[in-house]
Each structure stands twice: as C-alpha cells, then as structure tokens.
Motif scaffolding. Sequence first.
Motif, PDB file in Angstrom:
ATOM      1  N   GLU A 154       0.829  -1.218   0.000  1.00 22.79           N
ATOM      2  CA  GLU A 154       0.000   0.000   0.000  1.00 22.79           C
ATOM      3  C   GLU A 154       0.861   1.266   0.000  1.00 22.79           C
ATOM      4  O   GLU A 154       0.507   2.259  -0.633  1.00 22.79           O
ATOM      5  CB  GLU A 154      -1.019  -0.008   1.137  1.00 22.79           C
ATOM      6  N   ILE A 155       2.010   1.190   0.648  1.00 23.63           N
ATOM      7  CA  ILE A 155       2.890   2.379   0.629  1.00 23.63           C
ATOM      8  C   ILE A 155       3.459   2.576  -0.781  1.00 23.63           C
ATOM      9  O   ILE A 155       3.495   3.694  -1.309  1.00 23.63           O
ATOM     10  CB  ILE A 155       4.063   2.241   1.631  1.00 23.63           C
ATOM     11  N   ILE A 156       3.854   1.449  -1.384  1.00 25.11           N
ATOM     12  CA  ILE A 156       4.428   1.537  -2.730  1.00 25.11           C
ATOM     13  C   ILE A 156       3.401   2.116  -3.709  1.00 25.11           C
ATOM     14  O   ILE A 156       3.701   3.026  -4.488  1.00 25.11           O
ATOM     15  CB  ILE A 156       4.907   0.138  -3.188  1.00 25.11           C
ATOM     16  N   TYR A 157       2.168   1.633  -3.608  1.00 17.64           N
ATOM     17  CA  TYR A 157       1.105   2.157  -4.485  1.00 17.64           C
ATOM     18  C   TYR A 157       0.901   3.643  -4.236  1.00 17.64           C
ATOM     19  O   TYR A 157       0.722   4.423  -5.148  1.00 17.64           O
ATOM     20  CB  TYR A 157      -0.225   1.420  -4.253  1.00 17.64           C
ATOM     21  N   TYR A 158       0.918   3.988  -2.958  1.00 25.37           N
ATOM     22  CA  TYR A 158       0.678   5.387  -2.618  1.00 25.37           C
ATOM     23  C   TYR A 158       1.750   6.292  -3.235  1.00 25.37           C
ATOM     24  O   TYR A 158       1.447   7.317  -3.847  1.00 25.37           O
ATOM     25  CB  TYR A 158       0.640   5.553  -1.095  1.00 25.37           C
ATOM     26  N   ILE A 159       2.998   5.874  -3.112  1.00 24.31           N
ATOM     27  CA  ILE A 159       4.095   6.691  -3.670  1.00 24.31           C
ATOM     28  C   ILE A 159       3.962   6.755  -5.198  1.00 24.31           C
ATOM     29  O   ILE A 159       4.078   7.824  -5.801  1.00 24.31           O
ATOM     30  CB  ILE A 159       5.481   6.122  -3.279  1.00 24.31           C
TER      31      ILE A 159
ATOM     32  N   SER B  40       3.435  10.348  -6.997  1.00 26.31           N
ATOM     33  CA  SER B  40       4.593  10.951  -7.687  1.00 26.31           C
ATOM     34  C   SER B  40       4.560  10.549  -9.140  1.00 26.31           C
ATOM     35  O   SER B  40       5.116   9.527  -9.518  1.00 26.31           O
ATOM     36  CB  SER B  40       5.909  10.462  -7.096  1.00 26.31           C
ATOM     37  N   ASN B  41       3.906  11.350  -9.940  1.00 26.65           N
ATOM     38  CA  ASN B  41       3.741  10.943 -11.334  1.00 26.65           C
ATOM     39  C   ASN B  41       4.368  11.913 -12.328  1.00 26.65           C
ATOM     40  O   ASN B  41       4.059  11.897 -13.495  1.00 26.65           O
ATOM     41  CB  ASN B  41       2.261  10.741 -11.652  1.00 26.65           C
TER      42      ASN B  41
ATOM     43  N   ALA C 105       3.911   7.404   5.495  1.00 33.09           N
ATOM     44  CA  ALA C 105       4.265   7.812   4.125  1.00 33.09           C
ATOM     45  C   ALA C 105       3.491   9.067   3.750  1.00 33.09           C
ATOM     46  O   ALA C 105       4.040  10.016   3.187  1.00 33.09           O
ATOM     47  CB  ALA C 105       3.956   6.686   3.151  1.00 33.09           C
ATOM     48  N   LYS C 106       2.204   9.071   4.119  1.00 30.74           N
ATOM     49  CA  LYS C 106       1.382  10.257   3.804  1.00 30.74           C
ATOM     50  C   LYS C 106       1.946  11.483   4.504  1.00 30.74           C
ATOM     51  O   LYS C 106       2.022  12.560   3.939  1.00 30.74           O
ATOM     52  CB  LYS C 106      -0.059  10.017   4.248  1.00 30.74           C
ATOM     53  N   GLU C 107       2.320  11.265   5.743  1.00 34.99           N
ATOM     54  CA  GLU C 107       2.864  12.371   6.520  1.00 34.99           C
ATOM     55  C   GLU C 107       4.167  12.866   5.874  1.00 34.99           C
ATOM     56  O   GLU C 107       4.376  14.065   5.709  1.00 34.99           O
ATOM     57  CB  GLU C 107       3.167  11.844   7.911  1.00 34.99           C
TER      58      GLU C 107
END
Length: 464
Positions: free
Chosen positions: A314-319, A323-324, A353-355
């Motif tokens: 989920e962290i990897i997906y979030y990043i 970041s695109n 990660a969000k923080e």
Amino acid sequence: MNDLQNIWKEIKIDLSNSLTAMSFLLFIDNLQPVCIKDNDLVLCAPSKNTQETVEEHYIEKIMYAVHNIGLNFNNIVVIIEEDKSYFKDYIMSEEKNEVVKPKIEVQQEKKSDQFIRRYTFNNFVVGECNRFAFMSADSVAKNPGINDSQINLNPLFIYGGVGLGKTHLLHAIGNYLVENNPANYKVVYVPAETLTNEYFKSLNKYSSDKDAYRKFREKYTKADVLMVDDVQFLQKKGGLQEVFFHIFNDLYNAGKQIILSSDRPPKDINDIEDRLRSRFSWGMSADMDLPSFDTRIAIILKKLELVSCKLSDEIIYYIAETSNSNIRELEGALNKVVMYAELMNKKPSLDLAKEALKVNSIETNTVTLDGNKIIDAVCQFYNVQPNEIISKKKTKVIAEARMVAIYLIREILALPLVTIGQLFGGKDHTTISYSVEKIRSGIAENKKTATIIKDIKCILNVDK
Ligand code: ADP
Ligand code: MG
C-alpha cells in the motif's frame, strides 16, 4: 583528523561509488568509526535499526571497500552508543598510535570514474515509456559504431524531459563499455555545459597552456565513442558549434559512435545551426516518456531492492500514485518516506508515508525554513522583499530574483518541484521546472548569471 578518521573517509568515498545515494545516506554516512580492536574495524551506528540493517546488508560491501583501498580487517563490528564503553581502552590508544598499515597489495581494478556506477542497464527499469531508447542504447553499447544494414544507430539521439533517465542510459553505455571493452575503446562522456566551458577555456589567450585548444580537440576527435549529454546546451556563440560540427564529421567519417541526449528532438532545438541539426537526425532518434503507473511501481521495487529495504504494497502504491511527474521525483518521494521513517525511528506505514509526503508536514516545515533562508539571501542580493518574490509580480528584477531563488532551492535542497511550487504561493511544477532550466542554461551561456549564482551561494555559505 587522525588515522582512523582518514581511513573511514576513504572507505566512505569508495562506498559512495558503489551504493545508491539513498543507502549511502541512510546507512553509511552516519556511521562513526570508533576504533580498531584486534584488527576488527569498530563502527558506531546512530540507532539499533541502522545497526541491524548494516549488519544484515552492508558488512560485505564495507569489507569490499576496505579491500579496494588496500587494507585488510578481519571483521567489521557495528555497535551502538551504549556499547562504546566496552571499547574505551582501544579508543584511547587509537588516538595515540597509527594502528593500521596496509597489509596487502591490491591489484586495483582499473574502473573508470567517469561513470556513475549505479547507472547501469541492470538497474534501469524498462517500460513502454523508454523501451526503444533502452534497446537502442543497449545495441550501441554492444556494437559501438557498427551499423547493420537495416538500422543506423549513428548518431544515437536520445531525448525526453528532465528526470526521465537520459543521463542514466548514457552512463549505462559507458559502464558497459568499461566492463566489456575488448577493443580498448576510448569512451568519452561530457555534458554539453562542460564541453562549452572547456572550449572557451581552451581559447583563453591569457592561459599559460598554449596548447590548450589542440588538447581540447584531440580529447574529442580521438574518442571511439563520444557521448554528449544535454546537447541543447551547446552554445551557439563563439564558434563552438562550428568546432563541434567538425569533430562530429571527423568521428562520423571514421565510423566512431556518437551518442547525444537532449530535452527535445533535434527539430525543436532552437539555438542550433541547421547543419548540426540535420546531422543529429542522421541516425536514430529515441524518445523517453513519462512512466506509466506500472512502470513507476517497478521502479520503486527496483530501488528498494538496491537498498535492501522493504515497504508494504500500500505504501508503494501510494508513492507511485502521488509521484507521477518524473522518475527523479519518484526517487525523491521514495527517499523521503524511507528517511522519514528512519528519522522518526518508526516502521514505515501508510500514514507515515502520507505524513512524509504531505507538503505541510513537520519535515517539510523544517525544509521550508531552509527554503526561506535561500529566499532571504536572494532578496538581500537583489534588494527586494520576500513577499514580492512570492507574489505574482512580474517586474524584471522580481521575476529574475524569483527564478534565481527557485533554481537555488532546487539545486541546493533538491526539493520536489511541487514542494517548491508551494513555497512560491502554489505555482505549478512546470513553472518551477521552467525557472530551473532557464537559470541553468543562463549559467552555461553567460558569465553574469553564473556570477550572480556564485555570489548568492557565497552569502549562503554554500560552496558548491
Ligand atoms: P535525465 O538525464 O533524463 O534528466 P536521469 O538519468 O538523471 O534523468 O534520471 C533521474 C533519476 O531517475 C536517476 O537517479 C536515474 O537513476 C533514475 N531513473 C531514470 N529512469 C530510470 C529507470 N528506467 N529505471 C530506474 N531508474 C531510473
Ligand atoms: Mg540528465
């Protein structure tokens, strides 16, 4: 500095070449040499976390670096602060004596330091966005200067926006040729900005080296493979393009390989003579595009693998989702999350990660403070007010000061474009990127801009 400090410094320099910036910063740079006990090198880690990671993943690499600099320890021991008392006696004697002498003669592999070692084909993730450029670079590395009858890869012209992997591919070609170089090719890599500076320096009539121009030309005409990075910065004035035109012809006619990169295709480079433009298009042009979501995921996984670090899906997906813009920023975001977890001494979670990536997070605030320091220095230099720089005012001085501040923040703090945009009242990242590039080319093209940047860095005490 005592002996031990010097030795550690040398080991670190060697490691910095073989590790990614991220792992170097997180796990090596903050280790302190403590002493040498029974021919074991003892290092102190700042946290239990770091100690464990270093023990698990970096001992071998450190040993390798030790070997590379011609030393020989039995082991690397990693401790934390509270273990230090155990080594007290050794720490004392360490300061009095020189403890280590080189014990073995190492036949140092003659690696080129021209190329960044982690920029290899293996570390390059291939997706639709860059497949063609990758394949072309790979062919050229394997068969430089040789054209089969169907495809002409000379010159190879790789183009695409910033942070999409052009420099990485050029260095990958270089690294490949250094490793597999049966014909002993002379491989020369040069950013166009450096080429420009070298050229003008070689013409300086006050220089003590009267042979400088000939040496300059020879360096390039003797290359078997010549790579010029960011060729859009090849300056039009002063005869440089004409000289480069002749170098290009000499090499081309002798069947040597030429590889060029640029932020745009030859037809869109404004400041270039037509005859050069047409030569740039003689061979193969390969563009590099923004990576898709899947490729971004693959890139994150690759980078994590390289630093032996794990993050949840989920962290990897979030990043990958947030970041695109380009790969450099994607790397920056990933760094930020990993470092944030390390600084906070926490296991990375989605919330963390969000923080870490939230523009107004605690961390960004401390960074903002530094950004503000840079803005203040620029204001001091231009004699304008910070709120004017941040406003939308477009008078000449303020617009220039704003661009300079943006450039310096990007260069010194390496903040993501989006974050810099926030510092300047919510400007979008293309505006920020434009300013950075504008000043960057200004520095290459005229002395005045270069001097301004130097002076402000002086105010800031940054000696880059
Ligand atoms: P450019 O020269 O196009 O501005 P760089 O080559 O400097 O971009 O790439 C920026 C960063 O992104 C580098 O750290 C590079 O290693 C990384 N990078 C770019 N493309 C890839 C890729 N396909 N796989 C892995 N890393 C990449
Ligand atoms: Mg580049």
